[in-house]
Scaffold this motif. Structure first.
Motif, short mmCIF file in Angstrom:
data_model
loop_
_atom_site.label_atom_id
_atom_site.label_comp_id
_atom_site.label_asym_id
_atom_site.label_seq_id
_atom_site.Cartn_x
_atom_site.Cartn_y
_atom_site.Cartn_z
N GLY A 298 -26.12 -15.98 0.17
CA GLY A 298 -24.86 -15.96 -0.54
C GLY A 298 -24.04 -14.70 -0.35
O GLY A 298 -23.05 -14.49 -1.06
N ARG A 299 -24.40 -13.87 0.62
CA ARG A 299 -23.65 -12.64 0.88
C ARG A 299 -22.45 -12.93 1.76
O ARG A 299 -22.55 -13.65 2.75
N LEU A 300 -21.30 -12.37 1.41
CA LEU A 300 -20.08 -12.55 2.19
C LEU A 300 -20.16 -11.67 3.43
O LEU A 300 -20.04 -10.44 3.34
N ILE A 301 -20.35 -12.27 4.60
CA ILE A 301 -20.52 -11.46 5.80
C ILE A 301 -19.23 -11.30 6.59
O ILE A 301 -19.14 -10.40 7.44
N TRP A 302 -18.22 -12.14 6.31
CA TRP A 302 -16.93 -12.00 7.01
C TRP A 302 -15.85 -12.66 6.17
O TRP A 302 -16.08 -13.63 5.47
N ARG A 303 -14.64 -12.06 6.24
CA ARG A 303 -13.49 -12.62 5.53
C ARG A 303 -12.22 -12.25 6.26
O ARG A 303 -12.10 -11.15 6.82
N THR A 304 -11.24 -13.17 6.26
CA THR A 304 -9.92 -12.88 6.80
C THR A 304 -8.88 -13.68 6.04
O THR A 304 -9.21 -14.59 5.26
N VAL A 305 -7.61 -13.32 6.23
CA VAL A 305 -6.49 -14.06 5.65
C VAL A 305 -5.57 -14.52 6.77
O VAL A 305 -5.63 -14.01 7.90
N PHE A 306 -4.71 -15.49 6.47
CA PHE A 306 -3.80 -16.04 7.46
C PHE A 306 -2.56 -16.55 6.75
O PHE A 306 -2.52 -16.64 5.51
N ASP A 307 -1.52 -16.90 7.52
CA ASP A 307 -0.31 -17.46 6.94
C ASP A 307 -0.64 -18.75 6.21
O ASP A 307 -1.49 -19.53 6.65
#
Length: 326
Positions: A298-307
């Motif tokens: 359950g660990r967040l290993i990657w995150r990004t945002v986009f339009d």
């Protein structure tokens, strides 16, 4: 950007043929594709050699004359370890080393197992599969020298002869993960012990697709250095927040839903794929602005945002996120 599902499948240059299996229940011919290929984990290799004199006489009792024979220890009188390499010795993380990290991201138990040394002098390159001239190897032990750094250690004695000039980290499948050369150790003597250390440091290299988080890098480091830890990519997460990603992220900005992923591996990368069908998640419409990957703990290993992309109840969403190891 929305486009035809069959176009996505036919143009998918990563060869993920099983994606069609995800789409058999999709009644519409169009889908929203969210594809991310600029996620990169860099592994840096460095090392050092330390020497200590084992002495040329046997110690019996204490070295303090006032204590006399019978007090203290019996054995060889050792000196202190002193570094004999130049500061900043660096090496290469090999193709097989990348495959070891990919194993972990796929949920396969693997990692550091042995440390080898040798007398070869061929330059270290990423295609190396063995040392140039291996003379000795032993089961290694590891120390976490930082949250995203592991040091592999082993001691070698006078059974090693010649010029100690190279070292390599070996995984549990016998593959060479990393190799480096030592420029000035010189000839090994029969009266010295040598401690060889090789350090692997894991870093996130952003190419516009967000960050592998600090927590994610720690999970990868642990899975390579601790046999019981495996940081397998497990779930994709979508959200509605446009909060900019940062290495310190541990949660999504505004979590909407998560789904299990199917993992597809190459020698230096692993892709996580999943599909939200037309009726998923409930409560349409949704304004999608962020996506992340979580491991099996359950660990967040990657995150990004986009339009912003609008998810409606007549449009499936295809997620394809690829992590590359360099």
């Amino acid at each position: 950007m929305a486009r035809r599902v069959e176009d996505f499948v036919s143009n998918n240059n990563r060869g993920v043929g099983r994606l069609e299996g995800y789409l058999v229940d999709a009644s519409d011919e169009r889908a929203l594709e969210l594809s991310f290929s600029g996620i990169t984990c860099m592994v840096r290799v460095s090392g050092a050699v330390y020497e200590r004199d084992r002495g040329d006489h046997l110690l019996v009792g204490s070295t303090e004359p006032e204590h006399g024979i019978g007090r203290g220890g019996i054995g060889t009188e050792y000196g202190e370890y002193m570094e004999v390499t130049e500061e900043g010795e660096t090496g290469v993380f090999t193709v097989d080393g990348r495959a070891t990290v990919v194993d972990s991201l796929r949920g396969i138990e693997n990692g550091i197992h042995e440390l080898a040394v040798g007398t070869g002098d061929e330059p270290a390159v990423r295609s190396d599969e063995e040392l140039d001239n291996e003379t000795e190897r032993h089961r290694a032990w590891t120390e976490d020298t930082g949250p995203t750094e592991v040091t592999v250690l082993q001691k070698f004695s006078s059974v090693l002869t010649g010029d100690l000039s190279e070292a390599g980290v070996i995984d549990r499948n016998g593959r060479l993960m990393g190799r480096l050369l030592f420029g000035d150790v010189g000839s090994v003597t029969g009266t010295s012990d040598y401690r060889v250390e090789v350090t692997l440091r894991f870093e996130s290299q952003t190419l516009g697709d967000g960050y592998i988080t600090d927590v994610g890098l720690e999970a990868i480091t642990d899975s390579v250095s601790v046999s019981e830890e495996v940081a397998g990519i497990d779930r994709a997460v979508i959200g509605t927040s446009d909060q900019q990603p940062a290495p310190t992220d541990t949660t999504m900005g505004e979590r909407l839903d998560d789904k299990a992923v199917e993992r597809h591996a190459r020698s230096d990368s692993v892709s996580a794929l999943t599909v939200w069908f037309e009726d998923e998640p409930a409560g349409h419409p949704h304004s999608l602005r962020e996506i992340g990957l979580e491991d099996n703990q359950g660990r967040l290993i990657w995150r990004t945002v986009f339009d912003t992309e609008e998810k409606t109840d007549d449009l499936p969403v295809i997620v394809d996120a690829r992590i590359r190891i360099i």
